[in-house]
Every structure is written in C-alpha cells, then in structure tokens.
Design an enzyme around this catalytic site. Structure first.
Site, short mmCIF file in Angstrom:
data_model
loop_
_atom_site.label_atom_id
_atom_site.label_comp_id
_atom_site.label_asym_id
_atom_site.label_seq_id
_atom_site.Cartn_x
_atom_site.Cartn_y
_atom_site.Cartn_z
N GLU A 39 3.56 7.04 1.77
CA GLU A 39 3.97 5.70 2.21
C GLU A 39 5.43 5.44 1.82
O GLU A 39 5.86 5.75 0.70
CB GLU A 39 3.06 4.67 1.54
N LYS B 3 1.21 -1.30 8.90
CA LYS B 3 0.16 -1.57 7.91
C LYS B 3 -0.43 -2.96 8.13
O LYS B 3 0.29 -3.95 8.19
CB LYS B 3 0.75 -1.45 6.51
N CYS C 248 -2.37 3.47 3.13
CA CYS C 248 -2.78 3.12 1.77
C CYS C 248 -3.95 2.14 1.72
O CYS C 248 -5.09 2.50 1.98
CB CYS C 248 -1.57 2.60 1.00
#
Length: 268
Positions: free
Chosen positions: A44, A116, A150
């Site tokens: 990330e 995200k 994540c």
C-alpha cells in the site's frame, strides 16, 4: 492452463522519495522476471511511502496516467510482467485524493485502478476520499483478478462480493501494522478459504513515522493453506496461482453453493 507465478514485494521503500522507490521497483521487477513471475505486487502507498505528513499528501498525489504511472509502465514493459502498485491518486476531474492501487499490464497499459473503500484510522480518513466501487476486476493470464487495499479485506462482505463476481485472485497491497499481525497470519488465509480464491496480501515492513509495519506478506490459497510467506524484513517472495487447484477446491468446498441469501437481508 498453467499456473501464474507472482512476486510479492515486501518493502516500505523510502518515505517521500518517489524516484528512489521507482528505482527499487525496477530492481524488484528484474528479480521477479528472472524468477519467472508474470505479476509483481507491491505494498500500500509504495510509490510515496505511507506515513506522509497530512499536509503533504495532496502534493504527492498523481493522476492515474501521471508521470509515475508512465515510469512504471516502462518498468513493466522492460521486464515483461504486470505490476500492481499502491499510490496516492488525484482525480483529474474533481481533484479529490484517494488511496489507490493500479495494475499495469506487461505492455505498460493500464488494466485496472482501485480506490480504497474502507479508510483506516484518523490519518487515512483525513487524507483521502473513500472510493465507492467495491469490486474492481480484470482478466489477466487466464484469471479474473480483483483488487482491494489493506483494511478492505478485513470486511468479509467485501471479499464475498468478489467471490460472487468470480474473482480468482485477489490482490491486496497493505500497510498492516503492529499489533494487528493476526490479520496476515490468520484472517487472510481464512478469507481465501471461505470465499474460495487466492489472496496475495503484500505488506510494508519496519518502522515508519508513528507506525511499525509487521511484514508477513503471504499468498493464501482457496484450500486455506499459505503457499508462500515472507518474514518481517525487506523481501521478495514468489508463489504460484494454480487454476487446477482453484477449480478442484471450488468443486469440493460447498460454501458458495450452500448460501441462503434470502436469510441475510439484515446485513444491509
């Protein structure tokens, strides 16, 4: 169909130094290609580092077709493999900044870009605008590949949505920090088993700002086994995504067939 060999680049690069991180990516791509990999996955925010000062995030953000994307496209072309990299993305139209990951093909062309959707903690929630597209997929090397980042993978609904959309391999660049290493060690293999897919979970490592990243990147298989696992330091590990194992596992595991969606209305 032959297995796809993928390389997981467990590295934090150098905070705030895009040029140095591109150099590290180039070197890793060379090693991955030499090892027979057709896909390289980074962590990330690999392009810039994760623990940026909040006020600096907008100045580091680039559009998905920006200068760094072109540089990484050249790396992909030179080494003949696809590359997924994490970066701060600036929307070319609205100017909003997102925590994103982009997949470029071995010819350097853009294949998929994901923003995200679940932002973790005050830093991310203050620095970024959440994405609103939960399932982003692309066909590559005979596989349907999906992307998350994540914290997204910690929501079972997210991964199950990918399973129902036919994702074979889920790429998850991550910045997993102490004391949450159980996510890498236990949760990710369970996600792969319960949703019948491969998951490549690629972490940062070591101290960065106020964070301590735990490494432990892995490739988890649909049978619940961890096919490859990194340690706690900088490392490039290789693993294989086997379509035959995936098909056999889906045939033997009844989770998706035995679902009763009419019972789950309370979830939403």
């Amino acid at each position: 169909m032959p297995p796809l060999r993928i390389a997981l680049l467990q590295s934090s690069g150098r905070l705030g130094d895009v040029a140095e991180n591109l150099k590290a990516l180039d070197e890793a791509a060379a090693r991955a290609a030499q090892g027979g990999a057709g896909l390289l996955v980074t962590s990330e925010m690999f392009l810039t580092g994760y623990a940026l000062d909040l006020a600096d995030v907008p100045s580091y953000a680039e559009t998905r077709d920006g200068m760094s994307a072109r540089a990484i496209g050249e790396i992909a072309r030179r080494h003949g493999l696809a590359v997924l990299y994490g970066y701060p993305e600036r929307d070319a139209e609205t100017g909003t900044v997102h925590n994103s990951a982009q997949l470029l093909g071995p010819d350097g062309s853009p294949l998929a870009n994901y923003r995200k959707t679940h932002l973790f903690g005050c830093f991310e929630q203050d620095a970024f605008t959440p994405g609103d597209t939960p399932v982003v997929q692309v066909e590559y090397a005979g596989l349907r590949i999906g992307i998350m980042i994540c914290y997204d993978v910690e929501f079972p609904e997210n991964v199950r949505a990918h399973a129902l959309a036919g994702t074979d391999l889920l790429l998850v660049p991550t910045a997993q920090m102490h004391p949450f290493q159980f996510v890498a060690e236990q949760l990710v293999p369970v996600r792969a088993f319960e949703s019948q897919m491969y998951i490549a979970y690629v972490n940062r490592t070591g101290p960065e700002g106020e964070f301590e990243f735990v490494g432990l990147s892995c490739l988890a298989a649909p049978d619940g086994a961890t096919r490859t696992r990194a340690g706690r330091g900088e490392e490039l590990v290789l693993g294989e995504v086997d379509p035959e194992l995936l098909a056999a596992s889906r045939e033997n595991n009844p989770y998706l067939r035995d679902r009763r969606p009419s019972l789950y209305a309370s979830l939403i």
